[in-house]
Write a protein that holds these residues in place. Sequence first.
Motif, PDB file in Angstrom:
ATOM      1  N   PRO A   1      -6.147   1.220   9.853  1.00 20.57           N
ATOM      2  CA  PRO A   1      -7.037   0.647   8.611  1.00 20.57           C
ATOM      3  C   PRO A   1      -6.544  -0.416   7.780  1.00 20.57           C
ATOM      4  CG  PRO A   1      -7.331   3.023   9.070  1.00 20.57           C
ATOM      5  CD  PRO A   1      -5.787   2.794   9.478  1.00 20.57           C
ATOM      6  N   LEU A   2      -5.460  -0.200   7.271  1.00 22.14           N
ATOM      7  CA  LEU A   2      -4.986  -1.279   6.531  1.00 22.14           C
ATOM      8  C   LEU A   2      -5.222  -2.760   7.059  1.00 22.14           C
ATOM      9  CD1 LEU A   2      -3.405  -2.088   3.605  1.00 22.14           C
ATOM     10  CD2 LEU A   2      -1.265  -1.560   4.683  1.00 22.14           C
TER      11      LEU A   2
ATOM     12  N   PHE B   1      -3.372   7.857   3.681  1.00 24.24           N
ATOM     13  CA  PHE B   1      -3.612   6.651   2.649  1.00 24.24           C
ATOM     14  C   PHE B   1      -5.407   6.766   2.344  1.00 24.24           C
ATOM     15  CE2 PHE B   1       0.144   5.134   4.789  1.00 24.24           C
ATOM     16  CZ  PHE B   1       0.785   4.760   3.390  1.00 24.24           C
ATOM     17  N   ASP B   2      -5.396   6.427   0.964  1.00 22.29           N
ATOM     18  CA  ASP B   2      -6.928   6.436   0.645  1.00 22.29           C
ATOM     19  C   ASP B   2      -7.394   5.004   0.279  1.00 22.29           C
ATOM     20  OD1 ASP B   2      -9.506   6.425  -0.520  1.00 22.29           O
ATOM     21  OD2 ASP B   2      -8.611   7.631  -2.598  1.00 22.29           O
ATOM     22  N   TYR B   3      -7.892   4.361   1.717  1.00 19.03           N
ATOM     23  CA  TYR B   3      -8.057   3.190   1.813  1.00 19.03           C
ATOM     24  C   TYR B   3      -9.157   2.632   0.723  1.00 19.03           C
ATOM     25  CZ  TYR B   3      -5.051   2.999   5.637  1.00 19.03           C
ATOM     26  OH  TYR B   3      -3.855   3.203   6.463  1.00 19.03           O
TER      27      TYR B   3
ATOM     28  N   ASN C   1      -0.298   5.539  10.808  1.00 26.37           N
ATOM     29  CA  ASN C   1      -0.032   4.325   9.999  1.00 26.37           C
ATOM     30  C   ASN C   1       0.673   3.155  10.468  1.00 26.37           C
ATOM     31  OD1 ASN C   1      -1.404   5.810   7.738  1.00 26.37           O
ATOM     32  ND2 ASN C   1       0.542   6.949   7.541  1.00 26.37           N
TER      33      ASN C   1
ATOM     34  N   SER D   1      -7.241  -3.808   8.857  1.00 27.91           N
ATOM     35  CA  SER D   1      -8.647  -4.104   9.330  1.00 27.91           C
ATOM     36  C   SER D   1      -8.845  -5.656   8.961  1.00 27.91           C
ATOM     37  CB  SER D   1      -9.637  -3.290   8.692  1.00 27.91           C
ATOM     38  OG  SER D   1     -10.987  -3.567   8.862  1.00 27.91           O
TER      39      SER D   1
ATOM     40  N   GLY E   1      -3.223  -5.679   0.189  1.00 27.56           N
ATOM     41  CA  GLY E   1      -3.009  -4.062   0.506  1.00 27.56           C
ATOM     42  C   GLY E   1      -1.668  -4.432   1.265  1.00 27.56           C
TER      43      GLY E   1
ATOM     44  N   SER F   1       0.790  -1.299  -0.083  1.00 26.85           N
ATOM     45  CA  SER F   1      -0.098   0.148   0.043  1.00 26.85           C
ATOM     46  C   SER F   1       0.796   1.281   0.064  1.00 26.85           C
ATOM     47  CB  SER F   1      -0.900  -0.066   1.139  1.00 26.85           C
ATOM     48  OG  SER F   1      -1.769  -1.016   1.085  1.00 26.85           O
TER      49      SER F   1
ATOM     50  N   LEU G   1      -7.812   1.816  -2.690  1.00 24.53           N
ATOM     51  CA  LEU G   1      -6.537   1.008  -2.584  1.00 24.53           C
ATOM     52  C   LEU G   1      -6.684   0.041  -3.458  1.00 24.53           C
ATOM     53  CD1 LEU G   1      -3.717   1.562  -0.916  1.00 24.53           C
ATOM     54  CD2 LEU G   1      -4.891  -0.004   0.669  1.00 24.53           C
TER      55      LEU G   1
END
Lengths: 238, 238
Positions: B165-166, A224-226, B110, B168, A169, A15, A229
Motif C-alpha cells: 500500500p505504501l 504499517f499504519d498507513y 510489505n 499506492s 513515505g 516509512s 504515516l
Amino acid sequence: MADKAATVYQHGTLSLLVPGLFTGTETIGTLLQHGDYGIGTLEHLDGELIIVDGEAYQASQDGLIHHLPASQTVPFATVHFDQPRSTVTVHDMHQMDVERYLLNHYPYKNVFFAVKLTGEFSHMKTRVVPKQSQPYPPLTAASKVQPIFEQNNTHGTVIGYFAPPLFSGVAVAGYHLHYLNDQHDFGGHILEYALTSGELSIQPFAALHQHFPLDNEDFLKQNFDYGSLDASINQAEH
Amino acid sequence: MADKAATVYQHGTLSLLVPGLFTGTETIGTLLQHGDYGIGTLEHLDGELIIVDGEAYQASQDGLIHHLPASQTVPFATVHFDQPRSTVTVHDMHQMDVERYLLNHYPYKNVFFAVKLTGEFSHMKTRVVPKQSQPYPPLTAASKVQPIFEQNNTHGTVIGYFAPPLFSGVAVAGYHLHYLNDQHDFGGHILEYALTSGELSIQPFAALHQHFPLDNEDFLKQNFDYGSLDASINQAEH
C-alpha cells in the motif's frame, strides 16, 4: 548521461523508520557500489549519514563527524553517482530561494533529482537524530529531542534529493538535504542556511532503484499504519 | 536467486494515467530487456498488455488478442524475469482464495511480488480498456465504459503483481492481474475467476526499478492532483 548517473538508489524506505525499524540492513560498502554521493541514517538511528566524493561520514549527536567503515550498516539511505546535468554559480541565497529556483528553472518537479551546493555559507543550522537502543521507540519519540548545531562562515557541501509527492513515505516528499563542511567537523540534517556564494548543481533521474530489506523479518512482519504515516513523518522530518 | 530475478521493473506510474497521459514512452523491445513476464497498457490506452514467456500480447476492446511488435510503445507497464521462489499445486479456488492464500502463507505483504497461476479455469471474467484519441480524457472518463469478456473451461496464465500500500499511485496497491489463455484468443484485466486446478507461483522482489518518462514534456509539466489520486484510481481500476 550514462545510465548509471540516471539512477538514484535507495535502500529501505522512510516509512520503515516510522514504527522504529532502526536495524542496519545494508552496509556502507554495498551502498557505495550504487553511488558516491548521498544521505541517510545509521543503525540505531545513530546520527545523520552524509556521503561526499565516495566517502561516508556520520554526523553524531555529540556534534562530531566520524568517517565510516565499509562494514557500518544503515536502515535507510539514498545514493547516486554525481554527474550533474546543470551547474550554475549562485550568490546570496537562502535555502528557500535555492529550492524555489530549482523548481522554477528546471522541469523536474515530477521526478527525483539530486541537489548539490558547494560553497561558502554565512550561516548553517543542522540537527542530528540521537542514537536509540532496543526495543526501538517509534520515530516520533526518537526524534522528539534532537541536538541542533550552528556554524557561521562555513565552507562545505549541501547534498540531498527532491522526491515528487507521489513518493511521500517511500522517500521524504520534497527536499531532503544534509550538510558536511570541508574540515569534516560540522554537519547534519539541514534546518536552514544562508549562502554567500557557491556552485549549485541539479541531476534529474530517469529511474529510482528502490531496494527493500527482504531478509529482515521485523520489516516483513511489520503492520504499517498507513493512515498515520504522513502525520508521523511530518512531525519527525520537518 | 539471481539479482536479475530479484528486481521488478516498471516504466511509468499508475498516476500518470489518471490525468490522461496515454502517450507511449517506452517500446515493448526495451521492456523485454527488463523482463519476460508482465502487464501494462498500450499507447492511447489501447487495451491490456500481457507478456508471457518473452512475448507481448494486446487484449483489445474488440475481444481479440494481437501479438505485439518490439516497436509498439507503452505509457505504463511492469515486467520481471520469471524465476519463482515457490510453486504449489492448487485446486478449486476462487480469486479471493488465491490472493488470501499468498498473503497468509508467505511473508511478503510489505514488498512487491509477482503472481503466476497457470492452469484450468472453470470461469474467467476480464475487461479491456478502450482505445482513446487525443486530446486524451482523464482515466476515470476513459475507463467508464469497458467491454467485459468471459470464458468457461479456459486453460491459460494469470500474471501480475502485488504492490504494498505504501506504493499506492506508483503502482496498483494490492493485486493487479491480467490473463491470457493458451490459444491466445482470450484475455484481459482480470475481474474474477474460478480455478479448477493449476500451478501457483510467487516471486518476491528485493527491488523495484521505477523508470520515469524523463523526456516526455507532458509528463514533466503535468500538475498532478495528489489529493484526488486515490479516488480516481479506485474508480478506474476496481
